[in-house]
Design a protein around this motif. Structure first.
Motif, mmCIF file in Angstrom:
data_model
loop_
_atom_site.group_PDB
_atom_site.id
_atom_site.type_symbol
_atom_site.label_atom_id
_atom_site.label_comp_id
_atom_site.label_asym_id
_atom_site.label_seq_id
_atom_site.Cartn_x
_atom_site.Cartn_y
_atom_site.Cartn_z
ATOM 1 N N ALA A 111 9.977 6.347 -1.279
ATOM 2 C CA ALA A 111 9.054 7.451 -1.600
ATOM 3 C C ALA A 111 9.205 8.588 -0.596
ATOM 4 O O ALA A 111 9.338 8.369 0.612
ATOM 5 C CB ALA A 111 7.622 6.931 -1.619
ATOM 6 N N ARG A 112 9.129 9.806 -1.109
ATOM 7 C CA ARG A 112 9.252 10.979 -0.247
ATOM 8 C C ARG A 112 7.917 11.723 -0.138
ATOM 9 O O ARG A 112 7.799 12.694 0.605
ATOM 10 C CB ARG A 112 10.334 11.913 -0.826
ATOM 11 C CG ARG A 112 11.689 11.211 -0.939
ATOM 12 C CD ARG A 112 12.728 12.076 -1.597
ATOM 13 N NE ARG A 112 13.044 13.253 -0.795
ATOM 14 C CZ ARG A 112 13.872 14.223 -1.189
ATOM 15 N NH1 ARG A 112 14.449 14.140 -2.383
ATOM 16 N NH2 ARG A 112 14.105 15.257 -0.406
ATOM 17 N N THR A 113 6.932 11.284 -0.920
ATOM 18 C CA THR A 113 5.577 11.847 -0.870
ATOM 19 C C THR A 113 4.587 10.692 -0.713
ATOM 20 O O THR A 113 4.796 9.607 -1.258
ATOM 21 C CB THR A 113 5.272 12.620 -2.168
ATOM 22 O OG1 THR A 113 6.268 13.632 -2.344
ATOM 23 C CG2 THR A 113 3.900 13.259 -2.101
ATOM 24 N N LEU A 114 3.518 10.956 0.047
ATOM 25 C CA LEU A 114 2.524 9.915 0.335
ATOM 26 C C LEU A 114 3.200 8.688 0.939
ATOM 27 O O LEU A 114 2.946 7.538 0.558
ATOM 28 C CB LEU A 114 1.762 9.532 -0.939
ATOM 29 C CG LEU A 114 1.074 10.677 -1.700
ATOM 30 C CD1 LEU A 114 0.391 10.131 -2.955
ATOM 31 C CD2 LEU A 114 0.041 11.365 -0.813
ATOM 32 N N VAL A 115 4.051 8.925 1.913
ATOM 33 C CA VAL A 115 4.864 7.859 2.491
ATOM 34 C C VAL A 115 3.981 6.756 3.083
ATOM 35 O O VAL A 115 4.251 5.560 2.917
ATOM 36 C CB VAL A 115 5.811 8.446 3.564
ATOM 37 C CG1 VAL A 115 6.564 7.326 4.268
ATOM 38 C CG2 VAL A 115 6.778 9.433 2.924
ATOM 39 N N GLY A 116 2.912 7.134 3.799
ATOM 40 C CA GLY A 116 2.040 6.146 4.424
ATOM 41 C C GLY A 116 1.409 5.205 3.406
ATOM 42 O O GLY A 116 1.314 3.995 3.628
ATOM 43 N N ARG A 117 0.987 5.773 2.294
ATOM 44 C CA ARG A 117 0.366 4.946 1.254
ATOM 45 C C ARG A 117 1.382 3.971 0.641
ATOM 46 O O ARG A 117 1.069 2.821 0.335
ATOM 47 C CB ARG A 117 -0.253 5.834 0.163
ATOM 48 C CG ARG A 117 -1.599 6.419 0.574
ATOM 49 C CD ARG A 117 -2.098 7.416 -0.457
ATOM 50 N NE ARG A 117 -3.511 7.732 -0.278
ATOM 51 C CZ ARG A 117 -3.975 8.543 0.669
ATOM 52 N NH1 ARG A 117 -3.129 9.117 1.525
ATOM 53 N NH2 ARG A 117 -5.276 8.778 0.771
ATOM 54 N N TRP A 118 2.603 4.435 0.475
ATOM 55 C CA TRP A 118 3.618 3.562 -0.117
ATOM 56 C C TRP A 118 4.053 2.476 0.859
ATOM 57 O O TRP A 118 4.430 1.374 0.454
ATOM 58 C CB TRP A 118 4.818 4.378 -0.593
ATOM 59 C CG TRP A 118 4.520 5.009 -1.925
ATOM 60 C CD1 TRP A 118 4.156 6.279 -2.166
ATOM 61 C CD2 TRP A 118 4.551 4.346 -3.189
ATOM 62 N NE1 TRP A 118 3.932 6.495 -3.508
ATOM 63 C CE2 TRP A 118 4.177 5.298 -4.173
ATOM 64 C CE3 TRP A 118 4.842 3.058 -3.616
ATOM 65 C CZ2 TRP A 118 4.107 5.004 -5.521
ATOM 66 C CZ3 TRP A 118 4.782 2.763 -4.969
ATOM 67 C CH2 TRP A 118 4.406 3.728 -5.897
ATOM 68 N N ARG A 119 3.981 2.744 2.179
ATOM 69 C CA ARG A 119 4.292 1.682 3.145
ATOM 70 C C ARG A 119 3.224 0.582 3.057
ATOM 71 O O ARG A 119 3.530 -0.607 3.139
ATOM 72 C CB ARG A 119 4.327 2.256 4.573
ATOM 73 C CG ARG A 119 5.476 3.219 4.835
ATOM 74 C CD ARG A 119 6.826 2.523 4.732
ATOM 75 N NE ARG A 119 7.907 3.439 5.046
ATOM 76 C CZ ARG A 119 8.521 4.218 4.147
ATOM 77 N NH1 ARG A 119 8.153 4.167 2.874
ATOM 78 N NH2 ARG A 119 9.518 5.008 4.521
ATOM 79 N N LEU A 120 1.934 0.994 2.895
ATOM 80 C CA LEU A 120 0.873 0.015 2.704
ATOM 81 C C LEU A 120 1.070 -0.767 1.411
ATOM 82 O O LEU A 120 0.896 -1.989 1.370
ATOM 83 C CB LEU A 120 -0.489 0.727 2.686
ATOM 84 C CG LEU A 120 -1.717 -0.157 2.415
ATOM 85 C CD1 LEU A 120 -1.875 -1.218 3.492
ATOM 86 C CD2 LEU A 120 -2.973 0.702 2.316
ATOM 87 N N LEU A 121 1.471 -0.050 0.370
ATOM 88 C CA LEU A 121 1.731 -0.720 -0.905
ATOM 89 C C LEU A 121 2.878 -1.717 -0.774
ATOM 90 O O LEU A 121 2.853 -2.795 -1.391
ATOM 91 C CB LEU A 121 2.074 0.320 -1.980
ATOM 92 C CG LEU A 121 0.886 0.872 -2.765
ATOM 93 C CD1 LEU A 121 1.305 2.090 -3.580
ATOM 94 C CD2 LEU A 121 0.321 -0.204 -3.689
ATOM 95 N N HIS A 122 3.871 -1.386 0.020
ATOM 96 C CA HIS A 122 5.007 -2.293 0.198
ATOM 97 C C HIS A 122 4.535 -3.633 0.777
ATOM 98 O O HIS A 122 4.980 -4.712 0.333
ATOM 99 C CB HIS A 122 6.059 -1.649 1.125
ATOM 100 C CG HIS A 122 7.306 -2.457 1.252
ATOM 101 N ND1 HIS A 122 7.448 -3.478 2.158
ATOM 102 C CD2 HIS A 122 8.499 -2.397 0.571
ATOM 103 C CE1 HIS A 122 8.636 -4.026 2.048
ATOM 104 N NE2 HIS A 122 9.308 -3.370 1.093
ATOM 105 N N SER A 123 3.622 -3.589 1.758
ATOM 106 C CA SER A 123 3.135 -4.838 2.348
ATOM 107 C C SER A 123 2.332 -5.644 1.331
ATOM 108 O O SER A 123 2.442 -6.876 1.266
ATOM 109 C CB SER A 123 2.277 -4.550 3.586
ATOM 110 O OG SER A 123 1.094 -3.844 3.234
ATOM 111 N N LYS A 124 1.526 -4.966 0.513
ATOM 112 C CA LYS A 124 0.751 -5.670 -0.510
ATOM 113 C C LYS A 124 1.666 -6.255 -1.577
ATOM 114 O O LYS A 124 1.451 -7.365 -2.070
ATOM 115 C CB LYS A 124 -0.269 -4.725 -1.157
ATOM 116 C CG LYS A 124 -1.392 -4.300 -0.209
ATOM 117 C CD LYS A 124 -2.399 -3.422 -0.926
ATOM 118 C CE LYS A 124 -3.525 -2.984 -0.001
ATOM 119 N NZ LYS A 124 -4.354 -4.103 0.452
ATOM 120 N N LEU A 125 2.686 -5.511 -1.947
ATOM 121 C CA LEU A 125 3.648 -6.006 -2.945
ATOM 122 C C LEU A 125 4.403 -7.222 -2.423
ATOM 123 O O LEU A 125 4.696 -8.158 -3.177
ATOM 124 C CB LEU A 125 4.606 -4.891 -3.336
ATOM 125 C CG LEU A 125 3.991 -3.741 -4.141
ATOM 126 C CD1 LEU A 125 4.944 -2.543 -4.164
ATOM 127 C CD2 LEU A 125 3.668 -4.186 -5.570
#
Length: 597
Positions: free
Chosen positions: A46-60
């Motif tokens: 992801a190139r936008t909302l990177v912080g949120r997608w890093r959190l999503l990666h851990s949940k995934l």
């Protein structure tokens, strides 16, 4: 859209095709093999909302591990909560995230960043709920259950596991309880309602046993949250029934319910809930407050005013009024609660309940007895000023229930013992009261005899009234001989001593050969009928007072002297004086006589 974003979108479109998986197995396969690997990669790109997608990666990543664990069990398809509820919802959330991941590869964001941020946050919240539910199922062991609870005739689409037989093993019962609580957290409204129905049905099979299991294997905080006014009325109603059973079924479950903070929500239900919930809340509160360790919390939760209000006529059903009065009595031993009861006007409300239904009468009378016995002069005077003593006497006259009679006697006695001389005079000058006390001493239960004798002992009726009570004296002798505890023997001895202060009664009792024989047998140092010989000695002293020559002669003939001599030698108070009264001038010679053993 950039070329990278276009490529990602194209890949996403091919990810699962446009159709819906035909079976739960295909859904799980799609999620594990295609959607999750794609989203884990996309979250890092992801190139936008990177912080949120890093959190999503851990949940995934956590989701992938949990789903792999579930898929490793051959029994997961039999769990409808997982296959028919969780998997379809999870698939929808992951598809939404897949679409959002493609947008987040485009830095231009034609739809606006705030809108995208909101969409990602909503999807992330949904993913967190799915992950919570999946972990719940895994911890409960339900996904690895082999279906052994079900019978061949069971519907494969059953919402909950079939109700186990009462003889089922603890493991089977525990699994059933965990399944119910899982559905209360994961299922839709109808699933939750049916789960609570199953819990009530299970509790009905063996309340004491199952209530302990529920507090060990279930989730009491979850149940208490369902009592909140914001919860659906269907769930609140059934949950209140469950809490009511848990509060009454066993000590372990009652303590657990209290420790989880149930008293506050239950008091709120009693205060403002619908009628059916008020009654269930009142049952639970009455059970909780029966434990002295819990009763103190009534004041802490501001419950005194609620309980007093519930006692008012018109505030609820007669059973709610009776239970509220019983709860007040349970808590009356607590100083702070007693003080709050007086401030809230509990005395007048309780006196009003003396004209209510039988249970309300009993609980109100017992509560007034507790207030009068443990409270100060202010409370006792308040009972008098509100005409409480007269109302208690009315209840005593008309009551036929033994408990109501006993509680009324206790309340009257508590008022008479420490209140102003006006109360004592009112009671002492009432021939109908003493006629009833005579009958209760002769025919009442042991508890009623005790209360009636105590009241007689603490009043000062006229000699005429005492003469009318002569027929109660043989029963008082039997109470001294047979009654337990010792306080009942003391009350009987005190009442008897009061009655034989009248010459006619002394003459009457001395002519009763059986009663004299019983009294003399109680003087025997070897007799265990009366632990302390002071009581029969005191009665003998009263019986031989004045010019009671007949009483002295009959006591001597029955063998009282030999027992009194031994008691005198043992320094039992009053024994020497009683012996002297019976023997007169022969006392010195008696001490030289060796009595037969």
């Amino acid at each position: 859209m950039t070329s990278a974003a276009s490529a990602a979108a194209a890949a996403a479109a091919d990810d699962d095709g446009d159709g819906t998986p035909a079976s739960p197995a295909e859904t799980l396969e799609l999620i594990l093999r295609r959607l999750l690997p794609f989203l884990l990669s996309a979250a890092l790109s992801a190139r936008t909302l990177v912080g949120r997608w890093r959190l999503l990666h851990s949940k995934l990543s956590l989701l992938l591990a949990a789903l792999s664990d579930a898929a490793g069990s051959p029994h997961w398809p039999s769990n409808q909560l997982f296959s028919d509820h969780l998997l379809p919802s999870l698939l929808s959330t992951l598809r939404t995230l897949r679409s959002l991941s493609a947008v987040c590869l485009d830095q231009d964001l034609p739809g606006g960043k705030l809108r995208l941020q909101s969409d990602v946050d909503i999807a992330t919240s949904g993913l967190s709920l799915h992950l919570h539910d999946l972990h719940l199922l895994l911890r409960s062991g339900l996904l690895h259950h082999d279906g052994s609870l079900a019978s061949p005739a069971d519907d494969s689409a059953a919402i909950v596991l079939p109700l186990p037989a009462p003889s089922a093993s603890r493991a089977v019962l525990a699994l059933f309880v965990r399944d119910i609580f899982a559905r209360l957290q994961i299922g839709a409204l109808d699933l939750k309602g049916k789960a609570l129905d199953s819990l009530l049905e299970l509790l009905a099979t063996d309340p004491a046993k199952i209530s302990r299991l529920v507090v060990e294997e279930g989730d009491l905080p979850l149940l208490l949250r369902l009592l909140d006014p914001s919860a659906h009325s269907l769930l609140r109603d059934r949950t209140a029934a469950v809490i009511s059973i848990l509060s009454t079924a066993s000590d372990a479950s009652r303590h657990a319910v209290f420790e989880e903070g149930a008293l506050g929500p239950l008091l709120r239900l009693l205060d403002s809930g619908p009628a059916v919930l008020k009654e269930r809340a009142a049952i639970a509160i009455h059970a909780l407050t029966a434990d002295h360790g819990c009763a103190w919390a009534v004041s802490a939760y501001g419950g005194v005013s609620i309980l007093v209000a519930a006692c008012h006529s018109g505030s609820g059903s007669p059973s709610v009024q009776a239970l509220a009065a019983g709860s007040l009595n349970n808590a009356a031993a607590i100083d702070d609660v007693r003080a709050a009861m007086v401030e809230e006007g509990a005395v007048s409300v309780l006196i009003e309940l003396l004209s209510g239904n039988l249970e309300a009468q009993k609980n109100a009378a017992l509560c007034l007895a507790s207030l009068a016995a443990m409270g100060g002069e202010e409370i006792r005077n308040a009972i008098l000023q509100e005409n409480g003593l007269t109302r208690l006497l009315q209840l005593l006259r008309v009551a036929s229930d033994p408990e109501a009679i006993d509680h009324a006697l206790k309340a009257i006695s508590a008022c008479a013992l420490a209140v102003s001389p006006t109360a004592t005079k009112l009671l002492s000058s009432s021939p109908p009261l003493f006629a009833q006390l005579t009958d209760l001493i002769k025919r009442g239960s042991a508890g009623i005899q005790h209360s009636a004798a105590a009241l007689v002992a603490n009043l000062s009726p006229s000699e005429d009234i005492k003469r009318t009570m002569a027929e109660a004296m043989p029963a008082l002798i039997k109470m001294m001989e047979n009654s337990k505890p010792s306080s009942a023997q003391e009350a009987a001895a005190a009442a008897l001593t009061s009655l034989v202060a009248v010459r006619a009664n002394r003459r009457e009792l001395s002519r009763d050969e059986k009663s004299v024989t019983r009294l003399v047998q109680m003087l025997d140092p070897r007799s265990e009928a009366v632990a302390g010989k002071e009581l029969p000695v005191a009665v003998v002293l009263a019986l031989t007072s004045g010019s009671s020559g007949g009483a002295r002669r009959r006591l001597a003939e029955a063998g009282a002297c030999q027992h009194l001599q031994k008691l005198a030698e043992a320094d039992v108070p009053g024994a020497k004086k009683a012996l002297q009264r019976i023997t007169g001038n022969r006392l010195k010679n008696l001490f030289s006589i060796s009595w037969p053993q």
